[in-house]
Design an enzyme around this catalytic site. Structure first.
Site, PDB file in Angstrom:
ATOM      1  CB  CYS A  37      -0.934  -0.011   1.201  1.00 29.81           C
ATOM      2  SG  CYS A  37      -2.154  -1.339   1.163  1.00 29.81           S
TER       3      CYS A  37
ATOM      4  CB  SER B  64      -4.951   1.537  -1.577  1.00 24.56           C
ATOM      5  OG  SER B  64      -6.106   1.161  -0.883  1.00 24.56           O
TER       6      SER B  64
ATOM      7  CG  ASP C 257      -9.403   0.822   6.119  1.00 27.69           C
ATOM      8  OD1 ASP C 257     -10.032   1.771   6.626  1.00 27.69           O
ATOM      9  OD2 ASP C 257      -9.666  -0.368   6.376  1.00 27.69           O
TER      10      ASP C 257
ATOM     11  CG  ASN D 249       0.037   3.859   6.577  1.00 28.60           C
ATOM     12  OD1 ASN D 249      -1.106   3.753   6.137  1.00 28.60           O
ATOM     13  ND2 ASN D 249       0.802   2.800   6.765  1.00 28.60           N
TER      14      ASN D 249
ATOM     15  CG  HIS E  77     -10.513   3.336   0.581  1.00 30.83           C
ATOM     16  ND1 HIS E  77      -9.322   3.216  -0.112  1.00 30.83           N
ATOM     17  CD2 HIS E  77     -10.544   2.306   1.455  1.00 30.83           C
ATOM     18  CE1 HIS E  77      -8.655   2.166   0.333  1.00 30.83           C
ATOM     19  NE2 HIS E  77      -9.394   1.591   1.284  1.00 30.83           N
TER      20      HIS E  77
ATOM     21  CE1 TYR F  73     -13.146  -1.733   1.898  1.00 30.10           C
ATOM     22  CE2 TYR F  73     -11.488  -0.775   3.337  1.00 30.10           C
ATOM     23  CZ  TYR F  73     -11.823  -1.545   2.240  1.00 30.10           C
ATOM     24  OH  TYR F  73     -10.835  -2.125   1.485  1.00 30.10           O
TER      25      TYR F  73
END
Length: 276
Positions: A157, A178, A180, A188, A218, A220
């Protein structure tokens, strides 16, 4: 409110208010019950953190700073792809019966490459260049290696870091394909802020800016109500995070070399559903 809180809240609001839903589209991730995991997504999110201003940990909820540092050392220092070398269970779902995640993450950083100056792996090449040729514009790592993707349990990622010296400060750009936002939104950032601090110290610079570029940020579908509650919480000043100044070799750092003080946060969110 920490600057990291401000950035996180703005990013979440931007996604919720102006993002695009993937509901009904062909998506790969699924929930534990087998249903498709749809998201609300935003393309091309860029966040900047000045480490001279504060350590970028959110206070809306607790980020486990020492655990995040342990994982970044597992990747960058141990150059490992085996969960038995990691002091947490966050990679367990992607490991095989032997604990391996395949030719991913730390494995790629440990592969040696031939240069005109000699043979280096990617981490040692960064350390060499920052000491010998710090104003180079070619100081970077990349672990998204197409020829090995079929042997990775999870595609990387956070896949590339570019280092850049400005005056007496070391800056870095983290590229992430990407993210989450609920599960890893601040994780991160904390990891690569800590990495920047360590590499700056051992190469003779002050930590400067961390620029975080996310191609697909994004939330979820099952995380939306959790995020909406999270970003309305009370916030607090950023914690003070310092690094043991006695460590001069990158391979000598441990999480214990980081001191975290005055970290006041909201309650942790437990049992976050994770799409696989």
């Amino acid at each position: 409110m920490s600057k990291a809180d401000e950035i996180f809240i703005k990013m979440c609001n931007d996604i919720l208010e102006g993002g695009i839903s993937t509901e009904g589209e062909k998506v790969r991730p699924k929930w534990e019950d087998g249903s498709f995991a749809y998201t609300i997504k935003k393309f091309g999110v860029i966040n900047r953190y000045d480490l001279q201003e504060e350590f970028p940990a959110i206070t809306l909820r607790k980020t486990y700073i020492k655990s995040a540092i342990d994982e970044i050392l597992w990747i960058w220092q141990k150059k490992s792809n085996n969960i038995h070398d990691l002091n947490s269970s966050i990679w367990d779902e992607w490991a095989d019966e032997d604990g391996s995640i395949g030719k991913a993450y730390g494995y790629q950083l440990g592969v040696k490459h031939q240069y005109k100056e000699g043979e280096f792996d990617q981490v040692d090449r960064v350390l060499f260049d920052l000491k010998e040729n710090p104003y180079s514009r070619r100081i970077m790592t990349n672990i998204y290696v197409h020829q090995d993707l079929h042997e990775m349990r999870l595609y990387p990622c956070a896949y590339s870091v570019t280092f850049n010296v400005t005056g007496d400060k070391l800056n870095a750009i983290l590229n992430q394909r990407s993210q989450d936002v609920l599960a890893a939104g601040n994780w991160n950032v904390v990891q690569y802020a800590a990495l920047l601090m360590m590499i700056a110290q051992v190469t003779g610079f002050k930590p400067g800016e961390l620029v975080h570029v996310i191609a697909d940020a994004h939330i979820y579908d099952k995380h939306v109500p959790i995020i909406k509650e999270l970003i309305t919480r009370e916030t607090y000043p950023a914690p003070k995070v310092t690094l043991n100044p006695e460590v001069k070799n990158f391979y000598d750092f441990t999480p214990k070399d980081f001191t975290v003080e005055d970290y006041q946060t909201g309650p942790q969110i437990k049992d976050i559903p994770i799409a696989i």
